[in-house]
Design a protein around this motif. Structure first.
Motif, PDB file in Angstrom:
ATOM      1  N   GLU A  58       0.864  -1.441  -0.862  1.00 52.99           N
ATOM      2  CA  GLU A  58      -0.408   0.098  -0.247  1.00 52.99           C
ATOM      3  C   GLU A  58       1.051   0.861   0.162  1.00 52.99           C
ATOM      4  N   ASP A  59       1.969   1.538   0.531  1.00 46.64           N
ATOM      5  CA  ASP A  59       3.439   2.562   0.311  1.00 46.64           C
ATOM      6  C   ASP A  59       4.480   1.949   0.529  1.00 46.64           C
ATOM      7  N   ILE A  60       5.341   2.278   0.536  1.00 44.54           N
ATOM      8  CA  ILE A  60       6.894   2.112   0.609  1.00 44.54           C
ATOM      9  C   ILE A  60       7.531   3.906   0.986  1.00 44.54           C
ATOM     10  N   ARG A  61       8.132   2.825   1.848  1.00 48.20           N
ATOM     11  CA  ARG A  61       8.898   3.962   2.812  1.00 48.20           C
ATOM     12  C   ARG A  61      10.425   3.848   2.963  1.00 48.20           C
ATOM     13  N   GLY A  62      10.679   4.569   2.876  1.00 42.81           N
ATOM     14  CA  GLY A  62      12.514   4.481   4.202  1.00 42.81           C
ATOM     15  C   GLY A  62      12.838   4.241   5.336  1.00 42.81           C
ATOM     16  N   ALA A  63      11.326   4.595   6.234  1.00 38.98           N
ATOM     17  CA  ALA A  63      11.411   4.430   7.405  1.00 38.98           C
ATOM     18  C   ALA A  63       9.869   4.964   7.971  1.00 38.98           C
ATOM     19  N   HIS A  64       9.639   4.117   8.993  1.00 37.74           N
ATOM     20  CA  HIS A  64       8.468   4.800   9.834  1.00 37.74           C
ATOM     21  C   HIS A  64       8.381   5.341  11.343  1.00 37.74           C
ATOM     22  N   PHE A  65       7.907   6.201  11.243  1.00 41.06           N
ATOM     23  CA  PHE A  65       7.739   6.694  12.430  1.00 41.06           C
ATOM     24  C   PHE A  65       6.765   6.041  13.559  1.00 41.06           C
ATOM     25  N   HIS A  66       7.044   5.355  14.878  1.00 42.21           N
ATOM     26  CA  HIS A  66       5.657   4.808  15.659  1.00 42.21           C
ATOM     27  C   HIS A  66       5.882   5.749  16.279  1.00 42.21           C
ATOM     28  N   GLN A  67       4.648   6.692  16.777  1.00 41.78           N
ATOM     29  CA  GLN A  67       5.202   7.780  17.856  1.00 41.78           C
ATOM     30  C   GLN A  67       5.088   7.445  19.455  1.00 41.78           C
ATOM     31  N   ALA A  68       4.896   8.067  20.329  1.00 41.38           N
ATOM     32  CA  ALA A  68       5.344   7.262  21.329  1.00 41.38           C
ATOM     33  C   ALA A  68       3.386   7.711  22.012  1.00 41.38           C
ATOM     34  N   GLY A  69       3.062   7.183  22.964  1.00 40.36           N
ATOM     35  CA  GLY A  69       1.697   7.133  23.241  1.00 40.36           C
ATOM     36  C   GLY A  69       1.499   6.731  24.482  1.00 40.36           C
ATOM     37  N   SER A  70       0.269   6.641  24.791  1.00 45.08           N
ATOM     38  CA  SER A  70      -0.160   5.684  26.622  1.00 45.08           C
ATOM     39  C   SER A  70       0.090   3.908  26.666  1.00 45.08           C
ATOM     40  N   LYS A  71       0.700   3.646  25.749  1.00 46.14           N
ATOM     41  CA  LYS A  71       1.214   2.876  25.162  1.00 46.14           C
ATOM     42  C   LYS A  71       2.839   2.356  25.868  1.00 46.14           C
ATOM     43  N   MET A  72       3.335   3.896  25.237  1.00 48.05           N
ATOM     44  CA  MET A  72       4.510   3.698  25.824  1.00 48.05           C
ATOM     45  C   MET A  72       5.328   4.658  24.946  1.00 48.05           C
ATOM     46  N   LEU A  73       6.075   5.430  25.802  1.00 49.68           N
ATOM     47  CA  LEU A  73       7.026   6.216  26.154  1.00 49.68           C
ATOM     48  C   LEU A  73       8.128   6.514  25.491  1.00 49.68           C
ATOM     49  N   GLY A  74       8.052   7.451  24.111  1.00 45.37           N
ATOM     50  CA  GLY A  74       9.850   7.368  23.674  1.00 45.37           C
ATOM     51  C   GLY A  74       9.376   7.643  22.200  1.00 45.37           C
ATOM     52  N   GLY A  75       8.405   6.515  22.107  1.00 50.13           N
ATOM     53  CA  GLY A  75       8.266   5.577  20.189  1.00 50.13           C
ATOM     54  C   GLY A  75       9.790   5.331  19.568  1.00 50.13           C
ATOM     55  N   LEU A  76       9.271   4.702  18.190  1.00 49.84           N
ATOM     56  CA  LEU A  76      10.215   3.793  17.758  1.00 49.84           C
ATOM     57  C   LEU A  76      10.713   4.981  16.622  1.00 49.84           C
TER      58      LEU A  76
END
Length: 152
Positions: A58-76
Motif C-alpha cells: 500500500e505504501d513504500i517508505r524509507g522509515a516509519h515513525f511509531h509515535q509515543a503514546g499511552s502504551k509506550m513513551l519515547g516512540g520507535l
C-alpha cells in the motif's frame, strides 16, 4: 513462510515489512497470498522498480515513525538497516530493524537493548506483533526519566 504469516496476520492488520522482500523478483508474487495491509520499508536488496513493489504494498517508505503514546513513551523508528545509536538519543526509545538476519546489535560485548531485530530468522519466520515489540522495549527500556526526555 506464507502459512506462518497468515497464521498471525489477519486481513485488516497492518504489516511493516522491513525490507529485502524477495530475491528473485518472482518471489514478490507470494505477497499476494499474504494477509494484511502491507507497507514496505525498503531494504538494500529491494532494487526492483517501485511499480514492482507497488502491486503488493500500500505504501513504500524509507522509515516509519511509531509515535509515543499511552502504551509506550519515547516512540520507535522502524528501518531496514539499524540506525546509528546517536540518532536514537533524545528522539526514540528504540529502533525496530531488519537487515542483520539472525545477528543482534552489540555494544560493549552485550546485546544493545535499544534495538529489536524483527528479521524472520530471529522470529520463527513470522511477522512480530507490535505489542510484542512494545513489551520488549518496556522490559529492556531506559528509566522513566529518560523516557520523559525522549518523548519531549
Amino acid at each position: 513462510m506464507v502459512e506462518r504469516w497468515n497464521a498471525v496476520v489477519h486481513q485488516k492488520d497492518t504489516v511493516y515489512h522491513l525490507g529485502d522482500v524477495a530475491i528473485p523478483r518472482s518471489g514478490l508474487k507470494n505477497l499476494a497470498k499474504c494477509n494484511g495491509r502491507k507497507i514496505l520499508i525498503r531494504g538494500n536488496h529491494d532494487t526492483f522498480k517501485l511499480k514492482d513493489y507497488a502491486e503488493y504494498f500500500e505504501d513504500i517508505r524509507g522509515a516509519h515513525f511509531h509515535q509515543a503514546g499511552s502504551k509506550m513513551l519515547g516512540g520507535l523508528i522502524f528501518t531496514h538497516i539499524p540506525v546509528h545509536p546517536e540518532n536514537l538519543q533524545g528522539h526514540y526509545r528504540g529502533n525496530v530493524h531488519g537487515h542483520l538476519h539472525c545477528h543482534q546489535v552489540i555494544k560493549d560485548g552485550q546485546i544493545d537493548t535499544r534495538y529489536f531485530n524483527a528479521c524472520v530468522e530471529r522470529n520463527n519466520f513470522t511477522p512480530v506483533a507490535l505489542d510484542e515489540v512494545i513489551d520488549y522495549f518496556k522490559i529492556n527500556g531506559r528509566g522513566s526519566a529518560d523516557l520523559q526526555h525522549a518523548s519531549a
